[in-house]
Design an enzyme around this catalytic site. Structure first.
Site, PDB file in Angstrom:
ATOM      1  CE1 TYR A 145      19.186  40.140 131.332  1.00 57.21           C
ATOM      2  CE2 TYR A 145      17.149  41.141 132.110  1.00 57.21           C
ATOM      3  CZ  TYR A 145      18.089  40.952 131.117  1.00 57.21           C
ATOM      4  OH  TYR A 145      17.931  41.574 129.899  1.00 57.21           O
ATOM      5  CG  ASP A 240      17.376  44.896 139.532  1.00 53.72           C
ATOM      6  OD1 ASP A 240      16.202  45.348 139.493  1.00 53.72           O
ATOM      7  OD2 ASP A 240      17.934  44.390 138.546  1.00 53.72           O
ATOM      8  CE  LYS A 268      10.378  43.678 134.800  1.00 53.86           C
ATOM      9  NZ  LYS A 268      10.401  43.181 133.446  1.00 53.86           N
TER      10      LYS A 268
HETATM   11  N1  HOZ Z   1      13.795  40.089 130.561  1.00 53.97           N
HETATM   12  C1  HOZ Z   1      12.395  39.872 130.609  1.00 53.97           C
HETATM   13  C2  HOZ Z   1      12.008  38.893 131.632  1.00 53.97           C
HETATM   14  N2  HOZ Z   1      12.723  38.911 132.840  1.00 53.97           N
HETATM   15  C3  HOZ Z   1      11.854  39.419 129.296  1.00 53.97           C
HETATM   16  C4  HOZ Z   1      11.551  40.572 128.447  1.00 53.97           C
HETATM   17  C5  HOZ Z   1      10.777  40.242 127.183  1.00 53.97           C
HETATM   18  O1  HOZ Z   1      11.138  39.319 126.461  1.00 53.97           O
HETATM   19  O2  HOZ Z   1       9.819  40.927 126.920  1.00 53.97           O
END
Ligand code: HOZ
Length: 431
Positions: A145, A240, A268
């Site tokens: 992802y 990534d 992050k």
């Molecule tokens: N895409 C995020 C985890 N890999 C989740 C983001 C969220 O729901 O805050």
């Protein structure tokens, strides 16, 4: 029994105005059959919901909070910066400080550009790769992802895996046709695509350590062979490291596995809990970005001083001698305390861990691929999640997301977690 009345009231209000009541799908708790918690505040490794329940937090904001919630040096940095203002849409010295820190952690990054999220970082890196190579296609891996830009929402992990969606509506066939999908840990699947589309592939992008199907680790030699293959074909390799950066090791998974990608995407942790992303890499590639080159990329809030001051305070803490040894020790301690419980139910479970990232899969026999992750029993995970929540343990509300440990978690937290797991596994597995 813990009560969630206030969270439920807030969710009822939210659903009237916010699609699904949430601003990001996984947090809706749908896949675990609950409505979401509303968090009131966090302290160290714990969060407190609006009903006054306390939890050990294993989400850590999906990665940024490596030092825990409300970490004083990060809070102080934000407070100091706030006195000066919040945004100028103009150059500020924090951008340079952050660039110097990032390049000192990641030797492969010779130049870097700040953006506002991991999605922006991956989206911009791919545009740059296309502009640099003059080729249109990219290869991504099933289950990886890279945020929610159009090119990546094809057989992706995270929320799509959580809700069993192969892709997203709203993506044109013209876009989809330029995204080729390979199998993680299977070099031949990449070679096959490169042979089928000679001189058409601009870049291969992947999470070097997969963190959005739960945690899946690269097999011995996979990343180095991928590096050699891409180099041989003039294809850029984009790591990534939004999750693994500053976490897998000081210099991310690329340091841990000894690989030099052409471009790296970060997010992050470099925002210390505020919204930031960045992408960077080889100077000759990065110099194709506007205003030097013809690949356009921009943002009013890019390099935002408030967000960067939080990230700078965070990275300074990570620069401390021995930090990464201590972080690894957190992971080891966590595993050593929950391992006896997992072993008791080994006919149902697999456990993957790398440093401070981990996933308990409800599938026996190990999980080494996206296909194996998808075989996990998500109903058992949902039952497990619900009981753990009752026991005060806040896990990812999806089988396909990682547990994020932080330096703020304590031995006592891990012991409580192991105790709770005994009850939750009995319930989940129907023993
Ligand atoms: N895409 C995020 C985890 N890999 C989740 C983001 C969220 O729901 O805050």
């Amino acid at each position: 029994m813990r009560q969630f009345d206030k969270s439920q009231e807030l969710f009822a209000r939210a659903t009237k105005l916010i699609p699904g009541g949430v601003n990001s799908p996984v947090r809706a708790f749908r896949s675990v059959g609950l409505s979401p918690l509303y968090i009131d505040h966090g302290v160290g490794g714990h969060v407190f919901d609006v009903d006054g329940n306390e939890y050990i937090d294993y989400i850590s904001s999906w990665g940024p909070l490596l030092l825990g919630h409300a970490y004083p040096p990060v809070q102080q940095a934000i407070a100091e910066e706030l006195k000066r203002g919040t945004s100028y849409g103009a150059c500020n010295a924090r951008e340079i400080e952050m660039a110097e820190l990032i390049t000192s952690f990641f030797p492969s990054i010779e130049m870097v550009r700040m953006v506002n999220s991991g999605t922006e970082a991956t989206m911009s890196a791919v545009r740059l790769a296309r502009g640099f190579t003059g080729r249109n296609k990219i290869i991504k891996f099933e289950g990886c992802y890279h945020g929610h830009a159009d090119s990546f929402l094809i057989q992706a992990g995270s929320g799509l895996a959580t809700y069993g969606q192969a892709g997203s509506a709203g993506i044109t066939p013209e876009t989809a046709v330029d995204t080729l999908v390979a199998t993680y840990n299977d070099l031949e699947s990449v070679r096959h695509l490169l042979e089928r589309y000679p001189n058409e592939v601009a870049a291969v992008i992947l999470e070097p350590v997969m963190g959005n199907m739960g945690l899946i680790l690269p097999e011995e030699g996979f990343l180095s062979s991928l590096r050699a293959l891409t180099q041989e074909r003039g294809v850029l390799l984009i790591f990534d490291e939004v999750i693994s950066g500053f976490r897998a090791a000081r210099g991310g998974a690329q340091e841990l596995y000894g690989i030099t990608p052409d471009l790296t995407c970060l997010g992050k942790i470099i925002g210390g809990g505020l919204p930031v992303g960045a992408f960077g890499g080889r100077r000759d590639i990065m110099q194709h970005l506007a205003p030097l080159g013809d690949v356009y990329q921009a943002g009013t809030l890019s390099g935002n001083p408030l967000a960067l001051s939080a990230g700078i305070a965070m990275l300074r803490e990570l620069s401390r001698e021995g930090f990464y040894e201590q972080l690894e020790e957190q992971g080891r301690l966590f595993e050593s305390l929950i391992r006896p419980v997992i072993d008791r139910y080994s006919e149902h479970l697999s456990f993957n861990r790398s440093g401070s990232l981990a996933t308990l899969f409800f599938r026996p026999g190990g999980v080494h691929s996206n296909a194996e992750a998808k075989q996990a029993n998500t109903e058992q995970y949902a039952r497990f999640f619900r009981r753990m929540l009752q026991e005060g343990i806040y896990l990812p509300p999806s089988q396909f997301e990682c547990i994020f440990l932080s330096m703020a978690h304590s031995r006592e937290d891990y012991e409580r977690t192991a105790q709770a797991m005994i009850l939750a596994l009995e319930e989940a597995l129907g023993h």
